[in-house]
Write a protein that holds these residues in place. Structure first.
Motif, mmCIF file in Angstrom:
data_model
loop_
_atom_site.group_PDB
_atom_site.id
_atom_site.type_symbol
_atom_site.label_atom_id
_atom_site.label_comp_id
_atom_site.label_asym_id
_atom_site.label_seq_id
_atom_site.Cartn_x
_atom_site.Cartn_y
_atom_site.Cartn_z
ATOM 1 N N GLU A 80 14.061 0.636 12.704
ATOM 2 C CA GLU A 80 13.752 0.281 14.084
ATOM 3 C C GLU A 80 12.489 -0.568 14.140
ATOM 4 O O GLU A 80 11.552 -0.327 13.387
ATOM 5 C CB GLU A 80 13.488 1.542 14.923
ATOM 6 N N LYS A 81 12.463 -1.512 15.081
ATOM 7 C CA LYS A 81 11.231 -2.227 15.358
ATOM 8 C C LYS A 81 10.300 -1.276 16.089
ATOM 9 O O LYS A 81 10.752 -0.450 16.882
ATOM 10 C CB LYS A 81 11.481 -3.443 16.250
ATOM 11 N N GLU A 82 9.007 -1.380 15.812
ATOM 12 C CA GLU A 82 8.046 -0.564 16.536
ATOM 13 C C GLU A 82 6.762 -1.345 16.737
ATOM 14 O O GLU A 82 6.513 -2.328 16.054
ATOM 15 C CB GLU A 82 7.777 0.753 15.817
ATOM 16 N N LYS A 83 5.991 -0.879 17.683
ATOM 17 C CA LYS A 83 4.701 -1.510 17.950
ATOM 18 C C LYS A 83 3.757 -1.226 16.796
ATOM 19 O O LYS A 83 3.792 -0.158 16.202
ATOM 20 C CB LYS A 83 4.084 -0.982 19.244
ATOM 21 N N GLY A 84 2.909 -2.181 16.497
ATOM 22 C CA GLY A 84 1.921 -2.005 15.457
ATOM 23 C C GLY A 84 0.774 -1.135 15.920
ATOM 24 O O GLY A 84 0.826 -0.506 16.976
ATOM 25 N N SER A 89 1.423 -5.375 18.823
ATOM 26 C CA SER A 89 2.451 -6.331 18.404
ATOM 27 C C SER A 89 3.662 -5.568 17.891
ATOM 28 O O SER A 89 3.597 -4.375 17.635
ATOM 29 C CB SER A 89 1.910 -7.262 17.318
ATOM 30 N N ASP A 90 4.763 -6.296 17.720
ATOM 31 C CA ASP A 90 5.977 -5.644 17.217
ATOM 32 C C ASP A 90 6.299 -6.137 15.808
ATOM 33 O O ASP A 90 7.413 -6.476 15.491
ATOM 34 C CB ASP A 90 7.152 -5.865 18.163
ATOM 35 N N ASN A 91 5.277 -6.142 14.960
ATOM 36 C CA ASN A 91 5.482 -6.624 13.598
ATOM 37 C C ASN A 91 5.729 -5.494 12.604
ATOM 38 O O ASN A 91 5.634 -5.687 11.415
ATOM 39 C CB ASN A 91 4.282 -7.455 13.142
ATOM 40 N N SER A 92 6.045 -4.308 13.094
ATOM 41 C CA SER A 92 6.293 -3.166 12.214
ATOM 42 C C SER A 92 7.749 -2.731 12.293
ATOM 43 O O SER A 92 8.386 -2.844 13.335
ATOM 44 C CB SER A 92 5.408 -1.980 12.613
ATOM 45 N N LEU A 93 8.231 -2.219 11.173
ATOM 46 C CA LEU A 93 9.566 -1.641 11.106
ATOM 47 C C LEU A 93 9.430 -0.207 10.625
ATOM 48 O O LEU A 93 8.726 0.061 9.648
ATOM 49 C CB LEU A 93 10.448 -2.417 10.130
ATOM 50 N N ALA A 94 10.084 0.710 11.309
ATOM 51 C CA ALA A 94 10.108 2.114 10.905
ATOM 52 C C ALA A 94 11.410 2.378 10.162
ATOM 53 O O ALA A 94 12.490 2.092 10.680
ATOM 54 C CB ALA A 94 9.989 3.018 12.125
ATOM 55 N N LEU A 108 6.662 -0.302 7.620
ATOM 56 C CA LEU A 108 6.151 -1.507 6.978
ATOM 57 C C LEU A 108 5.672 -2.433 8.085
ATOM 58 O O LEU A 108 6.437 -2.742 9.003
ATOM 59 C CB LEU A 108 7.245 -2.212 6.166
ATOM 60 N N SER A 109 4.424 -2.839 8.012
ATOM 61 C CA SER A 109 3.881 -3.778 8.994
ATOM 62 C C SER A 109 3.769 -5.133 8.317
ATOM 63 O O SER A 109 3.244 -5.255 7.216
ATOM 64 C CB SER A 109 2.499 -3.323 9.466
ATOM 65 N N ARG A 110 4.261 -6.144 9.011
ATOM 66 C CA ARG A 110 4.338 -7.475 8.424
ATOM 67 C C ARG A 110 3.484 -8.471 9.192
ATOM 68 O O ARG A 110 3.173 -8.261 10.342
ATOM 69 C CB ARG A 110 5.785 -7.956 8.435
ATOM 70 N N LEU A 111 3.192 -9.553 8.512
ATOM 71 C CA LEU A 111 2.476 -10.639 9.161
ATOM 72 C C LEU A 111 3.411 -11.476 10.014
ATOM 73 O O LEU A 111 2.980 -12.219 10.871
ATOM 74 C CB LEU A 111 1.801 -11.532 8.113
ATOM 75 N N GLN A 112 4.716 -11.359 9.746
ATOM 76 C CA GLN A 112 5.725 -12.120 10.469
ATOM 77 C C GLN A 112 6.715 -11.143 11.075
ATOM 78 O O GLN A 112 6.664 -9.955 10.827
ATOM 79 C CB GLN A 112 6.467 -13.069 9.517
#
Length: 120
Positions: A80-84, A89-94, A108-112
């Protein structure tokens, strides 16, 4: 040049102890990211910064300090996408995955954007 360094790091960390006859998988994407466990006390633990490697069968994570993990896509139950941090921001995936008879989660939090992983 970056791709060559990533491939070299991947092979050294994940394939150096494999048989010479066993070829490493094709790396589909490489993402700079940070890893964090999804537990109540995880906010006290610093993120592990590193790179995520995706292949057709597995997700590999290699931290800058050489800690790593390998997770099979078939063991992943949900992404799932989640807020950082601080909801900015929404650059994190759970990720939720099977671990024996239990489930576990990490982010995982990403720069993109995480869309490339979600489309895997």
């Amino acid at each position: 040049l970056r791709q060559d360094l990533d491939t070299k790091a991947f092979r050294k960390q994940f394939w150096s102890k494999k048989s010479k006859d066993e070829n490493p998988p094709e790396i589909l994407e490489v993402f700079p990211c940070s890893y964090r466990l999804k537990e109540k006390t995880a906010f006290l633990t610093p993120n592990l910064h590193g790179r995520c490697f995706t292949t057709a069968d597995k997700l590999y994570f290699l931290a800058w300090d050489n800690r790593n993990f390998i997770l099979s896509w078939k063991d992943i139950i949900n992404i799932e996408k989640e807020k950082g941090l601080l909801g900015t921001s929404d650059n994190s995936l759970a990720f939720t995955y099977r671990s024996g008879n239990a489930t576990a989660s990490f982010s995982l939090s990403r720069l993109q954007s995480g869309d490339k992983i979600l489309n895997h």
